[in-house]
Design an enzyme around this catalytic site. Structure first.
Site, PDB file in Angstrom:
ATOM      1  N   LYS A  83       0.850  -1.192   0.000  1.00  6.95           N
ATOM      2  CA  LYS A  83       0.000   0.000   0.000  1.00  6.95           C
ATOM      3  C   LYS A  83       0.888   1.246   0.000  1.00  6.95           C
ATOM      4  O   LYS A  83       1.805   1.362   0.821  1.00  6.95           O
ATOM      5  CB  LYS A  83      -0.845  -0.055   1.278  1.00  6.95           C
ATOM      6  CG  LYS A  83      -2.179   0.622   1.229  1.00  6.95           C
ATOM      7  CD  LYS A  83      -2.942   0.215   2.482  1.00  6.95           C
ATOM      8  CE  LYS A  83      -4.186   1.000   2.666  1.00  6.95           C
ATOM      9  NZ  LYS A  83      -4.741   0.783   4.004  1.00  6.95           N
TER      10      LYS A  83
HETATM   11  C1  E4P Z   1      -7.976   2.199   4.366  1.00  2.00           C
HETATM   12  O1  E4P Z   1      -7.441   1.187   3.979  1.00  2.00           O
HETATM   13  C2  E4P Z   1      -7.809   2.794   5.713  1.00  2.00           C
HETATM   14  O2  E4P Z   1      -7.109   1.885   6.516  1.00  2.00           O
HETATM   15  C3  E4P Z   1      -9.116   3.044   6.420  1.00  2.00           C
HETATM   16  O3  E4P Z   1     -10.239   2.632   5.688  1.00  2.00           O
HETATM   17  C4  E4P Z   1      -9.207   4.381   7.051  1.00  2.00           C
HETATM   18  O4  E4P Z   1     -10.426   4.472   7.727  1.00  2.00           O
HETATM   19  P1  E4P Z   1     -10.754   5.616   8.793  1.00  2.00           P
HETATM   20  O5  E4P Z   1     -11.116   6.856   8.066  1.00  2.00           O
HETATM   21  O6  E4P Z   1     -11.910   5.055   9.574  1.00  2.00           O
HETATM   22  O7  E4P Z   1      -9.504   5.775   9.634  1.00  2.00           O
END
Ligand code: E4P
Length: 219
Positions: A83
């Site tokens: 990622k």
């Molecule tokens: C995406 O892969 C992120 O880890 C995640 O969805 C972020 O979510 P949040 O806005 O609840 O922190």
């Protein structure tokens, strides 16, 4: 639609696997830090618990370092998806790593044109953050729909992963839009099962049965 767990917590991942409806996991540096174990160890442990795509995020910010870090994360297990953040250096790293056959999840996407850049660079997954846009009074799900339309127009194979999912309505909207994946905390997966009429109906069925047959048969 695939359901991913948005966590690095092994207990939640085991519980999701037991339910039989969880297809993968997305982690981020915040989730890894919460578990207190170095990323390589934690991702390895997650790969032992679930057989599906596991996103592991880089913490460097230059393309050169992201490429090195990405290669090292990809070596942990064949299910690892690297990622990277949607910044110019992240897009350069996406281009380089995808040409080596490494699968990339491009994260922190907040506009459909950002998503187009990720697809052009060869991303395997794009992660639009729905909830965080809703938090600032924008419509996160409109972005998901726009990305799907653009990807369809040009035949980009990049999968759209609705991220930053806050509740069952986000899941419903993501599925209606045709998102390939939605990632969510375990508590949101649990909420998908819940309806008061299901609980009320089951209690009634069991009570009616018990009135005649005294007890519920086992097995
Ligand atoms: C995406 O892969 C992120 O880890 C995640 O969805 C972020 O979510 P949040 O806005 O609840 O922190």
């Amino acid at each position: 639609m695939k359901i991913f767990l948005d966590t690095a917590n092994l207990k939640d991942i085991r519980a999701g696997v037991e339910l039989g409806v969880v297809d993968g996991v997305t982690t981020n540096p915040t989730y890894i830090a919460k578990e207190g174990r170095p990323i390589h160890e934690q991702i390895r442990a997650i790969c032992d618990v679930i057989d599906g795509d596991i996103s592991a995020e880089v913490v460097s910010t230059t393309a050169r370092e992201m490429v090195e870090e990405g290669r090292s994360l990809a070596r942990i297990h064949p299910n690892v998806v690297v990622k990277v953040p949607l910044i110019p250096e992240g897009i350069k790293a996406t281009k380089a790593l995808s040409s080596e056959g490494i699968r990339l999840n491009v994260t922190l996407c907040f506009t459909a044109v950002q998503a187009m850049l990720a697809a052009k660079a060869g991303a395997y997954i794009i992660s639009p953050f729905v909830g965080r846009l809703d938090d600032i009074a924008a419509n996160g799900m409109d972005m998901v729909r726009d990305i799907l339309a653009i990807y369809k127009n040009y035949g980009y194979p990049t999968q759209v992963l609705a991220a930053s999912i806050r509740g069952p309505l986000h899941v419903l909207e993501a599925a209606k839009a045709g998102a390939h994946i939605a990632t969510m905390p375990f508590k949101v997966v649990e909420s998908l099962f819940t309806h008061p009429l299901t609980d009320k109906g089951l209690a009634q069925f069991l009570a009616d049965h018990r009135k005649v047959f005294q007890e519920v048969p086992v097995g």
